[in-house]
Design a protein around this motif. Structure first.
Motif, PDB file in Angstrom:
ATOM      1  N   LYS A 144       1.734  24.686  41.311  1.00 11.63           N
ATOM      2  CA  LYS A 144       2.071  26.084  41.605  1.00 11.63           C
ATOM      3  C   LYS A 144       1.005  26.662  42.537  1.00 11.63           C
ATOM      4  O   LYS A 144       0.138  27.424  42.143  1.00 11.63           O
ATOM      5  CB  LYS A 144       2.193  26.887  40.312  1.00 11.63           C
ATOM      6  N   ILE A 145       1.087  26.231  43.799  1.00 11.00           N
ATOM      7  CA  ILE A 145       0.107  26.663  44.776  1.00 11.00           C
ATOM      8  C   ILE A 145       0.350  28.123  45.137  1.00 11.00           C
ATOM      9  O   ILE A 145       1.408  28.677  44.868  1.00 11.00           O
ATOM     10  CB  ILE A 145       0.179  25.790  46.037  1.00 11.00           C
ATOM     11  N   CYS A 146      -0.624  28.710  45.757  1.00 16.09           N
ATOM     12  CA  CYS A 146      -0.533  30.126  46.111  1.00 16.09           C
ATOM     13  C   CYS A 146       0.274  30.312  47.380  1.00 16.09           C
ATOM     14  O   CYS A 146      -0.081  29.781  48.434  1.00 16.09           O
ATOM     15  CB  CYS A 146      -1.931  30.716  46.291  1.00 16.09           C
ATOM     16  N   ASP A 147       1.350  31.058  47.285  1.00 22.04           N
ATOM     17  CA  ASP A 147       2.134  31.414  48.461  1.00 22.04           C
ATOM     18  C   ASP A 147       1.574  32.667  49.128  1.00 22.04           C
ATOM     19  O   ASP A 147       1.627  32.810  50.343  1.00 22.04           O
ATOM     20  CB  ASP A 147       3.595  31.658  48.076  1.00 22.04           C
ATOM     21  N   VAL A 148       1.062  33.585  48.295  1.00 21.36           N
ATOM     22  CA  VAL A 148       0.461  34.814  48.808  1.00 21.36           C
ATOM     23  C   VAL A 148      -0.893  34.985  48.135  1.00 21.36           C
ATOM     24  O   VAL A 148      -0.982  35.015  46.912  1.00 21.36           O
ATOM     25  CB  VAL A 148       1.343  36.055  48.520  1.00 21.36           C
ATOM     26  N   VAL A 149      -1.957  35.072  48.923  1.00 19.87           N
ATOM     27  CA  VAL A 149      -3.312  35.136  48.390  1.00 19.87           C
ATOM     28  C   VAL A 149      -3.920  36.506  48.694  1.00 19.87           C
ATOM     29  O   VAL A 149      -3.995  36.904  49.844  1.00 19.87           O
ATOM     30  CB  VAL A 149      -4.209  34.036  48.998  1.00 19.87           C
ATOM     31  N   TYR A 150      -4.342  37.206  47.656  1.00 26.18           N
ATOM     32  CA  TYR A 150      -5.055  38.468  47.809  1.00 26.18           C
ATOM     33  C   TYR A 150      -6.525  38.178  47.488  1.00 26.18           C
ATOM     34  O   TYR A 150      -6.939  38.146  46.331  1.00 26.18           O
ATOM     35  CB  TYR A 150      -4.497  39.522  46.860  1.00 26.18           C
ATOM     36  N   HIS A 151      -7.324  37.931  48.516  1.00 24.75           N
ATOM     37  CA  HIS A 151      -8.662  37.372  48.312  1.00 24.75           C
ATOM     38  C   HIS A 151      -9.556  38.235  47.419  1.00 24.75           C
ATOM     39  O   HIS A 151     -10.203  37.741  46.512  1.00 24.75           O
ATOM     40  CB  HIS A 151      -9.339  37.166  49.671  1.00 24.75           C
ATOM     41  N   ASN A 152      -9.613  39.505  47.684  1.00 16.38           N
ATOM     42  CA  ASN A 152     -10.566  40.354  46.965  1.00 16.38           C
ATOM     43  C   ASN A 152      -9.894  41.555  46.313  1.00 16.38           C
ATOM     44  O   ASN A 152     -10.548  42.554  46.040  1.00 16.38           O
ATOM     45  CB  ASN A 152     -11.660  40.833  47.923  1.00 16.38           C
ATOM     46  N   VAL A 153      -8.616  41.466  46.100  1.00 19.14           N
ATOM     47  CA  VAL A 153      -7.867  42.610  45.609  1.00 19.14           C
ATOM     48  C   VAL A 153      -7.265  42.299  44.243  1.00 19.14           C
ATOM     49  O   VAL A 153      -6.551  41.311  44.098  1.00 19.14           O
ATOM     50  CB  VAL A 153      -6.740  42.992  46.595  1.00 19.14           C
ATOM     51  N   PRO A 154      -7.536  43.116  43.232  1.00 16.76           N
ATOM     52  CA  PRO A 154      -6.926  42.904  41.914  1.00 16.76           C
ATOM     53  C   PRO A 154      -5.469  43.354  41.896  1.00 16.76           C
ATOM     54  O   PRO A 154      -4.996  44.022  42.828  1.00 16.76           O
ATOM     55  CB  PRO A 154      -7.784  43.779  40.998  1.00 16.76           C
ATOM     56  N   ALA A 155      -4.793  43.014  40.830  1.00 19.21           N
ATOM     57  CA  ALA A 155      -3.400  43.425  40.641  1.00 19.21           C
ATOM     58  C   ALA A 155      -3.276  44.266  39.384  1.00 19.21           C
ATOM     59  O   ALA A 155      -4.030  44.085  38.420  1.00 19.21           O
ATOM     60  CB  ALA A 155      -2.491  42.200  40.534  1.00 19.21           C
ATOM     61  N   VAL A 156      -2.327  45.195  39.402  1.00 18.48           N
ATOM     62  CA  VAL A 156      -1.946  45.937  38.206  1.00 18.48           C
ATOM     63  C   VAL A 156      -0.464  45.666  37.972  1.00 18.48           C
ATOM     64  O   VAL A 156       0.371  45.954  38.838  1.00 18.48           O
ATOM     65  CB  VAL A 156      -2.207  47.455  38.347  1.00 18.48           C
ATOM     66  N   PHE A 157      -0.142  45.088  36.806  1.00 19.92           N
ATOM     67  CA  PHE A 157       1.238  44.784  36.443  1.00 19.92           C
ATOM     68  C   PHE A 157       1.756  45.876  35.509  1.00 19.92           C
ATOM     69  O   PHE A 157       1.101  46.231  34.523  1.00 19.92           O
ATOM     70  CB  PHE A 157       1.310  43.445  35.700  1.00 19.92           C
ATOM     71  N   PHE A 158       2.937  46.411  35.813  1.00 18.15           N
ATOM     72  CA  PHE A 158       3.546  47.406  34.932  1.00 18.15           C
ATOM     73  C   PHE A 158       5.060  47.369  35.086  1.00 18.15           C
ATOM     74  O   PHE A 158       5.584  46.819  36.068  1.00 18.15           O
ATOM     75  CB  PHE A 158       3.009  48.816  35.222  1.00 18.15           C
ATOM     76  N   SER A 159       5.748  47.955  34.120  1.00 20.47           N
ATOM     77  CA  SER A 159       7.210  47.939  34.105  1.00 20.47           C
ATOM     78  C   SER A 159       7.774  49.312  34.469  1.00 20.47           C
ATOM     79  O   SER A 159       7.229  50.339  34.071  1.00 20.47           O
ATOM     80  CB  SER A 159       7.721  47.541  32.717  1.00 20.47           C
ATOM     81  N   THR A 160       8.868  49.292  35.224  1.00 18.42           N
ATOM     82  CA  THR A 160       9.626  50.528  35.459  1.00 18.42           C
ATOM     83  C   THR A 160      10.944  50.474  34.681  1.00 18.42           C
ATOM     84  O   THR A 160      11.972  50.978  35.129  1.00 18.42           O
ATOM     85  CB  THR A 160       9.896  50.748  36.961  1.00 18.42           C
ATOM     86  N   GLY A 161      10.872  49.851  33.507  1.00 11.91           N
ATOM     87  CA  GLY A 161      12.005  49.862  32.582  1.00 11.91           C
ATOM     88  C   GLY A 161      11.880  51.040  31.636  1.00 11.91           C
ATOM     89  O   GLY A 161      11.429  52.122  31.994  1.00 11.91           O
ATOM     90  N   GLY A 162      12.250  50.835  30.386  1.00  7.70           N
ATOM     91  CA  GLY A 162      12.118  51.896  29.389  1.00  7.70           C
ATOM     92  C   GLY A 162      12.963  53.111  29.720  1.00  7.70           C
ATOM     93  O   GLY A 162      14.157  53.006  29.994  1.00  7.70           O
ATOM     94  N   TYR A 163      12.320  54.279  29.722  1.00  7.00           N
ATOM     95  CA  TYR A 163      13.017  55.538  29.974  1.00  7.00           C
ATOM     96  C   TYR A 163      13.025  55.918  31.454  1.00  7.00           C
ATOM     97  O   TYR A 163      13.312  57.071  31.789  1.00  7.00           O
ATOM     98  CB  TYR A 163      12.365  56.668  29.181  1.00  7.00           C
ATOM     99  N   THR A 164      12.687  54.984  32.321  1.00  6.07           N
ATOM    100  CA  THR A 164      12.724  55.288  33.750  1.00  6.07           C
ATOM    101  C   THR A 164      14.130  55.744  34.128  1.00  6.07           C
ATOM    102  O   THR A 164      15.124  55.117  33.763  1.00  6.07           O
ATOM    103  CB  THR A 164      12.324  54.046  34.571  1.00  6.07           C
TER     104      THR A 164
END
Length: 504
Positions: A192-212
């Motif tokens: 599972k090699i990297c297709d998109v590399v963000y060298h120095n940038v973190p990620a925030v994962f969140f959902s727009t489900g629920g009561y959206t």
């Protein structure tokens, strides 16, 4: 095999990141002005230095003094964990507590640092932090952390990245994410090699489900927690959205652009492997439509969030507002915006309220927002207003667009007092609005004609609301309209007029 190395300039963190894969398989994504790659000779020297460092650390606990010295040399990392996930302050890398993100990847002789820490102590949301070689795998609803240390034997974590943890019924509809430790030597997963590399940038994962779909919940469980969780990254962060909705991204694109320099990633729809040095999974929430400065890095408040809204919308509409103010310059009239409702909790004598307000001296605008109304249009109306009036409901969330010291009059139907004050009244005061809660009398409610003054629904609403949300919703939210006693309502309206003219 292509190995990418990057050395950050002096004064910033020192980090080497190597991604393995076929030439041309990886797309490197970095902010404008990013650094270049080291030459081969420098790569080897740097590798030897770090290998020596790792060996010393791994075989001797006495090397803590060396680690401390190294930590003092590493600058620029914001210690956000104590604010976002207190249990994860000082994340553990292998056997050592490392308050910095040091990622060493690549050659077979090297070890892979990495850790996953989840803080589940919050009443409203869970937060997990991953540091190391983080890779997405949307097909299995997973995020992988590649490591060669003993962490790989730990069981996977599971999290629903939506900030309404306490409400089981809605959380059951939110997609789970699986957080796995993966052995770097595992041939099955290592393809599972990297297709998109963000060298120095973190990620925030969140959902727009629920009561959206409900504007109150979109801000309360989405936009404001996203600000709380990500603002300290100063826009150098990627938002990865689970249960991605195109209309939501379009609706909030102006705000998102003030929180991130990168386009959001559709976790489920984008099957590529995205790689990060660290990730926050889930959003931190403080209270209803609120930012608690004591829990924020830099003591940020809801006013700082309000500034984000200004930066998002003001450039688009300030010219139009200036033209309106120029036209109204000769004879000043305070601007009153009425947030109109259709269906439940409708203001049945709204036209008479408009007439009364105009007689008092207001310039009146009736705003009828729906799910398709552009937020910039609502911002334009409310940001230039002196008074906002509306019956309790989700549309009151737009008080966030009011400038501090604006008057906000919330009309509170029978049986909704607690919700009205908790969800809108108290947060409005924190935004430094002049808040007035107008509690209607039984005769101003449509329920009075239906049940009569002696029915407990009219005489003692709390006896029903205590039975639970379903009773409140079916009786007081879905079946009630309001006819204002205009003689009674004239008092708060006149107060608002005098306050507004005095402010101007």
């Amino acid at each position: 095999m292509v190995q990418y190395h990057r050395l950050i300039k002096k004064g910033e963190k020192l980090r080497v990141a190597v991604e393995q894969g076929n030439s041309g398989d990886a797309t490197a994504v970095s902010p404008p002005g990013g650094g270049g790659y080291l030459k081969s000779a420098k790569q080897k020297i740097l590798s030897l230095i770090f290998l020596s460092f790792l060996c010393c650390c791994y075989f001797s606990f006495s090397s803590f003094s060396l680690i401390d010295a190294f930590n003092r040399e590493v600058e620029g990392l914001v210690p956000y964990e104590q604010f976002i996930a207190p249990l994860c302050s000082g994340l553990s890398y292998g056997n050592f507590s490392f308050p910095v993100t040091l990622l060493i990847l690549g050659h077979a002789g090297f070890g892979f640092f990495g850790t996953i820490c989840c803080d589940r102590t919050g009443f409203r949301s869970d937060i997990c932090i991953m540091k190391g070689d983080v890779r997405t795998h949307s097909t299995s609803s997973s995020i992988f952390l590649f490591t060669s240390f003993q962490n790989k034997s730990k069981p996977p974590e599971k999290i629903k990245p939506y900030a309404r943890k306490w409400e089981t019924s809605v959380m059951e509809t939110v997609q789970d994410l699986n957080l796995f430790y993966i052995d770097v030597n595992d041939k099955h997963h290592n393809n599972k090699i990297c297709d998109v590399v963000y060298h120095n940038v973190p990620a925030v994962f969140f959902s727009t489900g629920g009561y959206t779909g409900n504007v109150y919940h979109e801000f309360n469980e989405g936009i404001i927690p996203l600000f709380i969780t990500s603002q300290h990254f100063n826009k150098k962060v990627v938002f990865v959205i689970v249960e991605y909705r195109n209309w939501w991204v379009t609706k909030y694109k102006d705000i998102l652009s003030q929180l991130s320099d990168y386009p959001p990633v559709d976790f489920n729809g984008d099957k590529r492997t995205h790689c990060f040095r660290e990730a926050i999974v889930g959003l931190k929430i403080h209270d209803e439509l609120s930012v608690d400065s004591s829990l924020m890095l830099g003591n940020k408040t809801i006013l700082d969030f309000r500034n984000v809204l200004d930066r998002a919308y003001w450039p688009r509409i300030h010219g139009l507002i200036q033209d309106e103010e120029a036209e109204n310059k000769t004879v000043f009239k305070p601007k009153l915006v009425i947030m109109s409702r259709n269906g439940s909790r409708e203001l049945l004598n709204e036209n008479l309220l408009v007439k009364l307000a105009e007689e008092i001296g207001f310039f009146v605008e009736v705003l009828r927002p729906d799910k398709t109304t552009e937020l910039a249009k609502i911002y334009r109306s409310l940001n230039s207003s002196d008074v906002m009036i509306g019956v309790h409901g989700a549309a009151m969330t737009h008080f966030l667009f009011l400038k501090p010291r604006t008057v906000f009059i919330q009309i509170i139907p029978l049986g909704t007092e607690w919700a009205a004050e908790t969800y809108y009244g108290e947060p409005a005061k924190k935004l430094r609005l002049k808040y007035i809660g107008y509690k209607i009398k039984p005769r101003e409610s449509s329920l009075y004609a239906e049940y009569g003054e002696d029915d407990p629904i009219i005489r003692d609403p709390k006896s029903f609301t205590r039975k639970g949300w379903d009773y409140t919703k079916k009786i007081y939210l879905e079946r009630q309209n309001v006819t204002l006693d205009l003689k009674r309502f004239m008092k708060p309206l006149s107060r608002a007029y005098k306050y507004s003219t005095r402010n101007k």
